[in-house]
Design an enzyme around this catalytic site. Structure first.
Site, PDB file in Angstrom:
ATOM      1  CE1 TYR A 172       1.709   5.572  -4.376  1.00  0.00           C
ATOM      2  CE2 TYR A 172       3.243   7.145  -5.344  1.00  0.00           C
ATOM      3  CZ  TYR A 172       2.617   6.615  -4.239  1.00  0.00           C
ATOM      4  OH  TYR A 172       2.879   7.121  -2.983  1.00  0.00           O
ATOM      5  NE  ARG A 220       2.033   6.584   1.495  1.00  0.00           N
ATOM      6  CZ  ARG A 220       2.521   6.113   0.348  1.00  0.00           C
ATOM      7  NH1 ARG A 220       3.381   5.128   0.356  1.00  0.00           N
ATOM      8  NH2 ARG A 220       2.109   6.603  -0.803  1.00  0.00           N
ATOM      9  CG  HIS A 278       7.244   7.345   0.882  1.00  0.00           C
ATOM     10  ND1 HIS A 278       7.227   6.243   1.716  1.00  0.00           N
ATOM     11  CD2 HIS A 278       8.548   7.687   0.733  1.00  0.00           C
ATOM     12  CE1 HIS A 278       8.465   5.931   2.050  1.00  0.00           C
ATOM     13  NE2 HIS A 278       9.282   6.786   1.478  1.00  0.00           N
TER      14      HIS A 278
END
Length: 356
Positions: free
Chosen positions: A271, A258, A262
């Site tokens: 993160y 990815r 998100h």
């Protein structure tokens, strides 16, 4: 569990040449013909432009949210183009490129993410289920449709998209088990993009690969280079053909990444290290196909420009939505409680307008 890896023709400098092989080293499949390769390339280029345009529309306030699939176009396109006309696709919220590739108009694909309606297209006309936001809940629905088709004697297969995070959900277990027990003609395509929002894969599963999960349910499992559209197309085509012929379900895991957040509301810097994505950028599926075919994105620039201009024009029109539509199509015959809620909303809206 079979490991299906990239073809030598798509290998980038510095990568070892690898082929489509199973665990015994036997060849699994050849590259698709040139017509298919060009179709894969075109769909990925248009899909990348669609991703970019949808992200821009979100920043302009025309979309409520957008989960980009930049870098995952080989999975989206390779698996979807493997479908036959009668097959069904069950996408997740991140699979808008797959839905557009299947032939659903771009503006209808984005209707849910705009917040206008539960789905902007007719699932039966396109044989594409509505975009699914709750993780893995599309799995049992897909298996139910596949099982019903098998009982009717229909020769079709169902392709279900899931993310790696979805495999941690109970609905995924139920779908895998139901499909295997009833020999349903369904293929579960897991896009392992390494992150379930902020949770990395190693905190989700101790299985050697997500494809290994197939073993526990008694079905074949395949792991494929998810940034190689040709490999994805070949493996998913074989799995779908097996399902249509009565061979039952299978799991295909596509290894990808990815690249972007998100959704537009996510902050990846909280993160993950920004440098983690760089090796995956080097393995960009479109760059690999540019090298394979000796083409670049400019081959489809005019078509992409026209498609995005039409999308912008349609998205820039304000939607006129009746709040009472929330109560339509919930039940064939509305329940007394639903009718009461609908009437209460209508009365409240009328009062706001100063109507008696």
């Amino acid at each position: 569990m079979k490991s299906i890896e990239a073809s030598p023709e798509l290998t980038l400098p510095g990568q070892k040449p690898i082929q489509l092989v199973d665990e015994n080293g036997s060849a699994v499949g050849d590259l698709p013909d040139e017509r298919v390769l060009r179709s894969l390339h075109r769909a990925m280029v248009l899909g990348r432009r669609f991703n970019r345009q949808a992200t821009a529309l979100t920043k302009q306030g025309r979309l409520a949210v957008y989960p980009s699939s930049v870098g995952q176009e080989a999975c989206e396109v390779g698996a979807t183009l493997a479908l036959e006309d009668d097959d069904w696709l069950f996408p997740t919220y991140r699979d808008t490129v797959a839905v557009v590739t299947r032939g659903v108009p771009a503006v209808e694909t984005l209707t849910l993410l705009r917040g206008n309606w539960h789905s902007g297209y007719d699932p039966y006309a396109h044989r594409v289920a509505p975009l699914c936001t709750p993780l893995a809940t599309n799995g049992p629905h897909a298996v139910g449709l596949a099982h019903a088709a098998r009982l009717r004697g229909d020769s079709l297969a169902v392709l279900v998209f899931m993310g790696d995070g979805a495999t941690s959900e109970g609905d995924a277990h139920e779908a895998f088990n139901f499909a295997a027990v009833f020999n349903a003609p369904v293929v579960f395509f897991i896009q392992n993009n390494q992150w379930a929002i902020s949770v990395p894969l190693f905190k989700q599963s101790k299985a050697p690969t997500l494809a290994h999960k197939a073993i526990g349910y008694g079905m074949p499992g395949y792991q494929v280079d998810g940034n190689d559209a040709a490999a994805v197309y070949t493996v998913v085509s074989d799995a779908l053909a097996r399902a249509r012929s009565g061979g039952g379900p299978s799991i295909v895991e596509g290894l990808t990444y990815r690249i972007e957040p998100h959704t537009n509301s996510d902050d990846t810097n909280r993160y993950r290290d920004p440098g983690d994505a760089e090796p995956w950028r080097a393995a960009d599926p479109i760059i690999r196909f540019n090298r394979l075919l000796g083409l670049d994105e400019s081959a489809y620039a005019e078509e992409a420009d026209r498609m995005m201009a039409e999308l912008r024009a349609e998205m820039n029109q304000d939607a006129h939505v009746d709040p009472a539509d929330l109560f339509e199509h919930v039940y064939a015959v509305p329940t007394p409680r639903l009718r009461a809620q609908r009437d209460a909303l209508r009365a409240e809206l009328a009062a706001d307008r100063g109507e008696a």
